[in-house]
Write an enzyme that holds these catalytic residues in place. Structure first.
Site, mmCIF file in Angstrom:
data_model
loop_
_atom_site.group_PDB
_atom_site.id
_atom_site.type_symbol
_atom_site.label_atom_id
_atom_site.label_comp_id
_atom_site.label_asym_id
_atom_site.label_seq_id
_atom_site.Cartn_x
_atom_site.Cartn_y
_atom_site.Cartn_z
ATOM 1 C CG HIS A 155 -0.268 0.131 2.522
ATOM 2 N ND1 HIS A 155 0.617 -0.803 3.014
ATOM 3 C CD2 HIS A 155 -0.349 1.108 3.472
ATOM 4 C CE1 HIS A 155 1.041 -0.411 4.200
ATOM 5 N NE2 HIS A 155 0.491 0.738 4.498
ATOM 6 C CG HIS B 151 0.146 4.458 4.859
ATOM 7 N ND1 HIS B 151 -0.653 3.595 5.565
ATOM 8 C CD2 HIS B 151 -0.589 5.593 4.657
ATOM 9 C CE1 HIS B 151 -1.822 4.179 5.788
ATOM 10 N NE2 HIS B 151 -1.812 5.380 5.250
ATOM 11 C CG ASP C 215 5.425 2.844 6.795
ATOM 12 O OD1 ASP C 215 4.503 3.332 6.104
ATOM 13 O OD2 ASP C 215 5.207 2.053 7.736
ATOM 14 C CG HIS C 216 4.401 -0.160 3.747
ATOM 15 N ND1 HIS C 216 4.360 -1.493 4.082
ATOM 16 C CD2 HIS C 216 4.086 0.512 4.875
ATOM 17 C CE1 HIS C 216 4.009 -1.623 5.358
ATOM 18 N NE2 HIS C 216 3.828 -0.414 5.855
ATOM 19 C CG HIS D 67 -3.705 -0.537 6.524
ATOM 20 N ND1 HIS D 67 -3.488 -0.465 7.879
ATOM 21 C CD2 HIS D 67 -2.801 0.346 5.980
ATOM 22 C CE1 HIS D 67 -2.527 0.410 8.138
ATOM 23 N NE2 HIS D 67 -2.102 0.913 7.010
ATOM 24 C CG ASP E 152 1.078 -1.598 7.368
ATOM 25 O OD1 ASP E 152 1.993 -2.429 7.487
ATOM 26 O OD2 ASP E 152 1.256 -0.371 7.429
ATOM 27 C CG HIS F 25 4.220 -2.170 10.296
ATOM 28 N ND1 HIS F 25 3.546 -1.374 11.179
ATOM 29 C CD2 HIS F 25 4.351 -1.427 9.177
ATOM 30 C CE1 HIS F 25 3.265 -0.206 10.604
ATOM 31 N NE2 HIS F 25 3.746 -0.223 9.385
#
Lengths: 320, 320
Positions: B78, B80, B82-83, B155, B225, B283
């Protein structure tokens, strides 16, 4: 009994403001296990001014003694990935850590447009104001205690070097002279020191009567990615610190220059022509696991050369 | 004299293909000195399949024993930061290192549009083909030796989990049976092993006459996530490895769930319901310098739980 005068003196001569450089990333083009890509933090009092923000800069901050949340201004030299791709992640993490303070971003032409794209990547909106400005060679940012001037670096895409320079400090307070003039010790000394006239009875005393000549602030120049350039020599004259592109050693000078970079020797010659206090070599190619050849050829030209390493700290002291 | 039969046997039973997981980044939301943000490499033969690519992934590769240049497929869960924020830097570095091979990128809705933006940041063009595809829950990528299925994670933005599963291998070759049937040793055995009929005189032998039942390939599920979800239980049944969001411990379950994340205990319950071989918790929130509380609560539910750490390696072996 000797304490009292010392205590009072603190009022007249404000304690020196700490200026410290922390090298967060010193590698060029792409990272290596030893070096992250470019980012250099200048900490002055509680404020951090960041020069370039390569991918992974937020994590370099977290490993360093600095807090990335204290960053107030970020100045990007140019838009090759190793100099700016850490911006969106750092701004996202600032938001997740509840930052409220505004952040100022500066860079060459195209900065405003590019930052708009970066702030809109994925599912994200910054939770604090981000103020963005395009600069051009010759732009001067005038802040209370210092100025930052942008100048033209000599790279293969539009690239700015930056000259940070503190404004002059007032001259030294001449205690003996003040006493001779009959100015009573105490709050009036502080007023004179900070540039105000004072009145004692019917006499007016002006600061120039008790202060020595203004003292120069500290001057730090970061070149961004650049070939050796007379513009750097002009801008960085008598700087305390010169941070110069030194991608490679002289054995590959032609190639380094072709890509718009300097060798360590070329950087050192510039430092010598500038009469710099100290030269830090940065943007070291990931091909050098050991940068000794760069250090050696730089020192032949300019003794006070240092190969910057990630997390190296340097306190910039006043010359006088 | 004992070497010859062993040599020949190698033909019938191809040497096992190595499948190894290398955790390049195991932290969530933002990095910490201990953990980079999410990225998990699955190495199968000479190919690397990368699940998520948080900022700094290319450097994690450089510190790991893997080469980032071997990455053939990247699957993003996805958008966000941090990914996925490691994508542009990694692709730029691949170009600077003269990559020619195409790179396949997959992710949820919006991937094609977003990657187009990422590939156009600053002064850069990738020097090799980047093939991008939007997936949806239920999409199955069918490759020669394995499939990757995307499924709906739970998520707060569109997010996919991924199930990597090798295709069945042929059953074991029954050497005694082949001899009994009078099939002469040699190349015919190889043909039968690889699924072909063979003829000896006027007799036809089919593979099922000499091969045992097909043997299951390895199955690895990465949730992205997610809240605990029955969809994970359904997809990950009997997987060898479950890699599950475990952002926090149960003391902050309500908050973790509110942001679309699982606790370690919830992840472990899912692993138990799946009958997973091993559970890796990922995570991990940067707030945990020590993840022992997560490990302890997970092991209460599912003994074979491991808190993934950056650079941890795990070889996935066949069950039988």
């Amino acid at each position: 009994m000797t304490c009292a005068p010392l205590e009072r003196l603190k009022v007249f001569f404000p304690s020196s403001v700490l200026v410290k450089i922390v090298f967060l990333g010193t590698g060029g083009s792409w990272p290596s296990p030893q070096r992250n890509v470019l980012s250099i933090a200048l900490k002055r009092e509680k404020e951090i001014i960041l020069f370039d923000c390569g991918e992974g800069t937020q994590r370099q901050f977290m490993i360093s003694p600095l807090s990335f949340m204290q960053t107030k201004k970020i100045l990007i030299s140019h838009f090759h990935g190793d100099h700016f791709l850490g911006l969106p992640g750092m701004i996202q993490s600032m938001t997740l850590n509840d930052r409220q303070d505004e952040l100022e971003l500066y860079g060459p032409e195209g900065t405003t447009k590019l930052v708009k794209v970066l702030l809109d990547l994925g599912y994200f909106n910054p939770g604090f104001p981000v103020i963005v400005n395009d600069l051009e060679p010759g732009s001067v940012l005038d802040f209370e205690a210092y100025r930052i001037a942008a100048y033209q670096a000599k790279h293969n895409v539009p690239c700015l070097g930056y000259c940070f320079e503190e404004k002059d400090r007032p001259g030294r307070f001449d205690l003996e002279k003040a006493k001779e003039l009959g100015i009573p010790e105490g709050p009036l000394y502080r007023k004179l020191q900070s540039g105000e006239d004072v009145r004692v009875g019917d006499k007016v005393f002006t600061p120039d009567m008790v202060l020595g000549p203004p003292r120069k602030g500290r001057k730090i120049v970061y070149t961004g990615d650049t070939l050796p350039s007379p513009e750097t020599v002009r801008i960085a004259q008598n700087c305390d610190v010169l941070i110069h592109d030194a991608t490679a050693d002289s054995s590959v000078e032609e190639k380094a220059n072709r890509y718009g970079h300097s060798t360590a020797k070329q950087a050192a010659r510039i430092a010598k022509e500038c009469n710099a206090g100290v030269l830090f070599l940065v943007h070291i190619s990931p091909r050098y696991e050991d940068a000794t050849p760069l250090l050696e050829e730089a020192r032949e030209e300019f003794e006070n050369s240092i190969v910057a390493e990630d997390f190296m700290e340097y306190e910039v002291r006043f010359k006088s």
